[in-house]
Write a protein that holds these residues in place. Structure first.
Motif, PDB file in Angstrom:
ATOM      1  N   SER A  20      -2.541  33.653  11.537  1.00  0.00           N
ATOM      2  CA  SER A  20      -3.286  34.998  11.539  1.00  0.00           C
ATOM      3  C   SER A  20      -3.911  34.763  10.148  1.00  0.00           C
ATOM      4  CB  SER A  20      -2.393  36.013  11.491  1.00  0.00           C
ATOM      5  OG  SER A  20      -1.811  36.307  12.641  1.00  0.00           O
ATOM      6  N   ARG A  21      -3.583  34.036   9.141  1.00  0.00           N
ATOM      7  CA  ARG A  21      -4.164  34.152   7.657  1.00  0.00           C
ATOM      8  C   ARG A  21      -5.504  32.985   7.925  1.00  0.00           C
ATOM      9  NH1 ARG A  21       1.160  34.629   5.962  1.00  0.00           N
ATOM     10  NH2 ARG A  21       1.728  32.467   6.272  1.00  0.00           N
ATOM     11  N   GLU A  22      -5.100  32.145   8.627  1.00  0.00           N
ATOM     12  CA  GLU A  22      -6.443  31.150   8.955  1.00  0.00           C
ATOM     13  C   GLU A  22      -7.589  31.882   9.498  1.00  0.00           C
ATOM     14  OE1 GLU A  22      -7.112  28.420   7.430  1.00  0.00           O
ATOM     15  OE2 GLU A  22      -5.111  28.247   6.424  1.00  0.00           O
ATOM     16  N   ILE A  23      -7.368  32.839  10.615  1.00  0.00           N
ATOM     17  CA  ILE A  23      -8.067  33.424  11.304  1.00  0.00           C
ATOM     18  C   ILE A  23      -8.877  34.532  10.211  1.00  0.00           C
ATOM     19  CG2 ILE A  23      -8.500  35.367  13.196  1.00  0.00           C
ATOM     20  CD1 ILE A  23      -6.233  33.862  14.625  1.00  0.00           C
ATOM     21  N   GLY A  24      -8.067  35.103   9.688  1.00  0.00           N
ATOM     22  CA  GLY A  24      -8.519  36.089   8.492  1.00  0.00           C
ATOM     23  C   GLY A  24      -9.815  35.422   7.460  1.00  0.00           C
ATOM     24  N   GLY A  30     -17.382  34.925   7.929  1.00  0.00           N
ATOM     25  CA  GLY A  30     -18.649  35.391   9.001  1.00  0.00           C
ATOM     26  C   GLY A  30     -18.540  34.700  10.330  1.00  0.00           C
ATOM     27  N   GLU A  31     -17.183  34.160  10.510  1.00  0.00           N
ATOM     28  CA  GLU A  31     -17.290  33.463  11.783  1.00  0.00           C
ATOM     29  C   GLU A  31     -16.911  34.647  12.723  1.00  0.00           C
ATOM     30  OE1 GLU A  31     -15.405  29.807  12.450  1.00  0.00           O
ATOM     31  OE2 GLU A  31     -15.913  28.832  10.457  1.00  0.00           O
ATOM     32  N   ILE A 340       8.680  11.134   3.627  1.00  0.00           N
ATOM     33  CA  ILE A 340       8.330  10.874   4.944  1.00  0.00           C
ATOM     34  C   ILE A 340       7.476  12.061   5.515  1.00  0.00           C
ATOM     35  CG2 ILE A 340      10.249  11.471   6.112  1.00  0.00           C
ATOM     36  CD1 ILE A 340       9.850   9.239   7.868  1.00  0.00           C
ATOM     37  N   ASN A 341       6.292  11.813   6.394  1.00  0.00           N
ATOM     38  CA  ASN A 341       5.542  12.753   6.941  1.00  0.00           C
ATOM     39  C   ASN A 341       6.084  12.952   8.413  1.00  0.00           C
ATOM     40  OD1 ASN A 341       3.621  14.364   8.293  1.00  0.00           O
ATOM     41  ND2 ASN A 341       1.808  13.494   7.124  1.00  0.00           N
ATOM     42  N   LEU A 342       6.717  14.128   8.574  1.00  0.00           N
ATOM     43  CA  LEU A 342       7.259  13.969  10.068  1.00  0.00           C
ATOM     44  C   LEU A 342       6.638  15.161  10.695  1.00  0.00           C
ATOM     45  CD1 LEU A 342      11.315  13.769   9.463  1.00  0.00           C
ATOM     46  CD2 LEU A 342       9.619  12.356  10.375  1.00  0.00           C
ATOM     47  N   TYR A 343       6.088  16.332   9.932  1.00  0.00           N
ATOM     48  CA  TYR A 343       5.547  17.537  10.155  1.00  0.00           C
ATOM     49  C   TYR A 343       4.067  17.785   9.944  1.00  0.00           C
ATOM     50  CZ  TYR A 343      10.420  18.114  11.580  1.00  0.00           C
ATOM     51  OH  TYR A 343      11.600  18.016  12.138  1.00  0.00           O
ATOM     52  N   GLY A 344       3.418  16.999   9.454  1.00  0.00           N
ATOM     53  CA  GLY A 344       2.007  17.272   9.151  1.00  0.00           C
ATOM     54  C   GLY A 344       1.853  17.485   7.614  1.00  0.00           C
ATOM     55  N   ASP A 345       0.452  17.936   7.565  1.00  0.00           N
ATOM     56  CA  ASP A 345       0.027  18.186   5.914  1.00  0.00           C
ATOM     57  C   ASP A 345       0.113  19.411   5.473  1.00  0.00           C
ATOM     58  OD1 ASP A 345      -2.048  19.141   7.389  1.00  0.00           O
ATOM     59  OD2 ASP A 345      -3.449  17.389   6.686  1.00  0.00           O
ATOM     60  N   GLY A 346       0.863  20.291   6.366  1.00  0.00           N
ATOM     61  CA  GLY A 346       0.680  21.863   5.973  1.00  0.00           C
ATOM     62  C   GLY A 346      -0.652  22.483   6.284  1.00  0.00           C
ATOM     63  N   LYS A 347      -1.563  21.915   7.036  1.00  0.00           N
ATOM     64  CA  LYS A 347      -2.781  22.456   7.654  1.00  0.00           C
ATOM     65  C   LYS A 347      -2.818  22.744   9.155  1.00  0.00           C
ATOM     66  CE  LYS A 347      -5.301  20.769   3.463  1.00  0.00           C
ATOM     67  NZ  LYS A 347      -6.150  19.720   3.082  1.00  0.00           N
ATOM     68  N   ALA A 348      -1.561  22.901   9.718  1.00  0.00           N
ATOM     69  CA  ALA A 348      -1.385  23.038  11.166  1.00  0.00           C
ATOM     70  C   ALA A 348      -2.187  24.016  11.628  1.00  0.00           C
ATOM     71  CB  ALA A 348      -0.023  22.907  11.731  1.00  0.00           C
ATOM     72  N   SER A 349      -2.149  25.344  10.989  1.00  0.00           N
ATOM     73  CA  SER A 349      -2.627  26.326  11.471  1.00  0.00           C
ATOM     74  C   SER A 349      -4.231  26.319  11.644  1.00  0.00           C
ATOM     75  CB  SER A 349      -2.416  27.545  10.561  1.00  0.00           C
ATOM     76  OG  SER A 349      -0.856  27.740  10.493  1.00  0.00           O
ATOM     77  N   TYR A 350      -4.912  25.755  10.667  1.00  0.00           N
ATOM     78  CA  TYR A 350      -6.302  25.364  10.499  1.00  0.00           C
ATOM     79  C   TYR A 350      -6.780  24.517  11.633  1.00  0.00           C
ATOM     80  CZ  TYR A 350     -10.975  24.291   8.850  1.00  0.00           C
ATOM     81  OH  TYR A 350     -12.261  24.013   8.754  1.00  0.00           O
ATOM     82  N   LEU A 356      -9.332  25.412  18.996  1.00  0.00           N
ATOM     83  CA  LEU A 356      -9.500  26.268  20.115  1.00  0.00           C
ATOM     84  C   LEU A 356     -11.110  26.525  19.980  1.00  0.00           C
ATOM     85  CD1 LEU A 356      -6.586  28.973  19.754  1.00  0.00           C
ATOM     86  CD2 LEU A 356      -7.017  26.779  21.402  1.00  0.00           C
ATOM     87  N   GLN A 357     -11.696  26.746  18.828  1.00  0.00           N
ATOM     88  CA  GLN A 357     -13.284  26.924  18.679  1.00  0.00           C
ATOM     89  C   GLN A 357     -14.141  25.854  19.689  1.00  0.00           C
ATOM     90  OE1 GLN A 357     -13.406  27.626  14.302  1.00  0.00           O
ATOM     91  NE2 GLN A 357     -13.971  29.779  14.868  1.00  0.00           N
ATOM     92  N   LYS A 358     -13.473  25.086  19.661  1.00  0.00           N
ATOM     93  CA  LYS A 358     -14.156  23.806  20.259  1.00  0.00           C
ATOM     94  C   LYS A 358     -14.439  23.838  21.681  1.00  0.00           C
ATOM     95  CE  LYS A 358     -13.306  20.613  16.621  1.00  0.00           C
ATOM     96  NZ  LYS A 358     -12.790  19.032  16.272  1.00  0.00           N
ATOM     97  N   TYR A 359     -13.532  24.722  22.328  1.00  0.00           N
ATOM     98  CA  TYR A 359     -13.494  24.738  23.741  1.00  0.00           C
ATOM     99  C   TYR A 359     -14.801  25.708  24.341  1.00  0.00           C
ATOM    100  CZ  TYR A 359      -8.922  22.981  25.078  1.00  0.00           C
ATOM    101  OH  TYR A 359      -7.867  22.114  25.579  1.00  0.00           O
ATOM    102  N   GLN A 360     -15.254  24.978  25.324  1.00  0.00           N
ATOM    103  CA  GLN A 360     -16.533  25.871  25.989  1.00  0.00           C
ATOM    104  C   GLN A 360     -16.450  25.830  27.400  1.00  0.00           C
ATOM    105  OE1 GLN A 360     -20.430  24.730  24.604  1.00  0.00           O
ATOM    106  NE2 GLN A 360     -19.785  24.907  22.361  1.00  0.00           N
TER     107      GLN A 360
END
Length: 367
Positions: A20-24, A30-31, A340-350, A356-360
């Protein structure tokens, strides 16, 4: 793009808060993006007051359906009915669901009947224990979702092994990282020590609530006995769920040596994780949060969805055996390399929102 997010429990709101924070942020730039939050009411939580949403920087739900305290079938059926009405009213492009609750499955079913695209966050997780309602929920939700957001490589491997590409509609799977890591990084700086807690030394943080433990007198007795022995040399802090408290009282178990506290809010829990010496739990999410904060974990279950933590030596499954709990508490050979990187870089939400925006027209448009 309009997203309807279906949530039913406090942990799901915390996960969804990162998205939700990334959506905000995108909307502020302006998106054209809108999110509608639906709380099914599956888990009543007195801590989820207006203060909860303000402190956690999470938007308040737009809809509260008030469905909870029922059998699995009755609850899920009523959720489907009420969620369907919301979706007809809102006409979203996407329905976003999290994890493996009855709310997750109900949201996915309601959306699928209305031919609305479904995105499942935490897709691909498997415990391979079909006695768990959560396992049924996550498998069925994956099967009818259009976008499968996998938090780990193991989850992605599970999806691939189930031949998702051969399913009868357009489904895409993505290794996006874990939104819980996003939240942990955000909330660490906001964490707060529980007000009435007095600790003068390093402590073990323990949680105990899963029915497979609390409904079995042998299992919960062995766990409490082991914790009481450990508590002779180090404080064992146990935020006690009301349901577990009733079970302990019913069985007459002695918890005098443990530091029993009331359930705490998430910001308090983050402080406890960050400051403890070890986590002992039968929770799912807390196993990962221990890793996020560089803490080892003894998991009092017979299996876990987070197998990469076990495979890499950060987490040990000890079941409900007093002997196994004590043996591993005193002599476990843990991995100390938390880089060790098991769960990504903390930018999963973005990553989730931009995907989702790439779907048409119901299909992903690749770069």
């Amino acid at each position: 793009m309009k997203i309807v997010t279906i949530l039913g429990a406090r942990p799901q709101f915390i996960k969804a808060g990162s998205v939700s924070r990334e959506i905000g942020k995108l909307r502020d730039r302006g998106e054209n993006i809108q999110e509608v939050l639906v709380h099914t009411g599956q888990h009543y939580d007195a801590n989820m007051s207006d203060v909860f949403f303000e402190e956690m920087r999470i938007p308040k739900p737009d809809y509260f359906l008030g469905i909870g305290g029922k059998s699995h079938g009755e609850m899920t059926g009523q959720m489907i009915e009420k969620i369907e009405k919301v979706l007809i009213n809102e006409t979203p492009d996407w329905v976003l669901v999290y994890g493996d609750t009855n709310s997750t499955l109900a949201g996915a079913i309601a959306a699928s009947k209305l031919k609305i695209k479904i995105a499942h966050v935490e897709a691909g997780l498997r415990s391979y224990n079909m006695a768990m309602p959560e396992e049924i929920n996550r498998i069925l939700t994956d099967r009818i979702s259009n976008a499968l957001f996998c938090p780990t490589q193991k989850a992605m491997d599970n999806i691939n092994s189930e031949a998702y590409k051969e399913w009868n509609f357009s489904t895409e799977a993505y290794l996006c990282g874990d939104v819980m890591l996003d939240g942990a990084l955000f909330y660490k700086k906001l964490s707060q020590k529980p007000t009435d807690l007095k600790v003068d030394r390093k402590f073990v943080l323990c949680t105990l609530h899963r029915a497979e433990n609390t409904d079995d007198i042998n299992r919960i007795s062995q766990i409490i006995d082991a914790l009481s022995i450990i508590a002779q040399e180090v404080d064992v802090i146990l935020p006690l769920h009301p349901r577990t408290k009733k079970v302990i009282e019913k069985f007459g178990l002695n918890t005098d040596k443990l530091v029993i506290i009331d359930p705490v809010g998430y910001l308090n829990m983050v402080w406890l994780i960050d400051n403890c010496k070890l986590v002992m739990t039968d929770s799912g999410g807390l196993q990962k949060e221990a890793f996020f904060f560089g803490k080892h974990c003894l998991t009092m279950r017979d299996e876990t969805e987070w197998v990469e933590l076990v495979d890499n030596g950060f987490n040990i499954l000890v079941g409900a055996s007093k002997d196994q709990i004590l043996k591993n508490y005193y002599s476990a050979d843990f991995n100390n390399d938390f880089s060790i990187n098991l769960y990504g870089d903390g930018k999963a939400s973005y990553s989730i929102i931009k995907t989702l925006q790439k779907y048409q027209f119901g299909k992903l448009i690749h770069d």
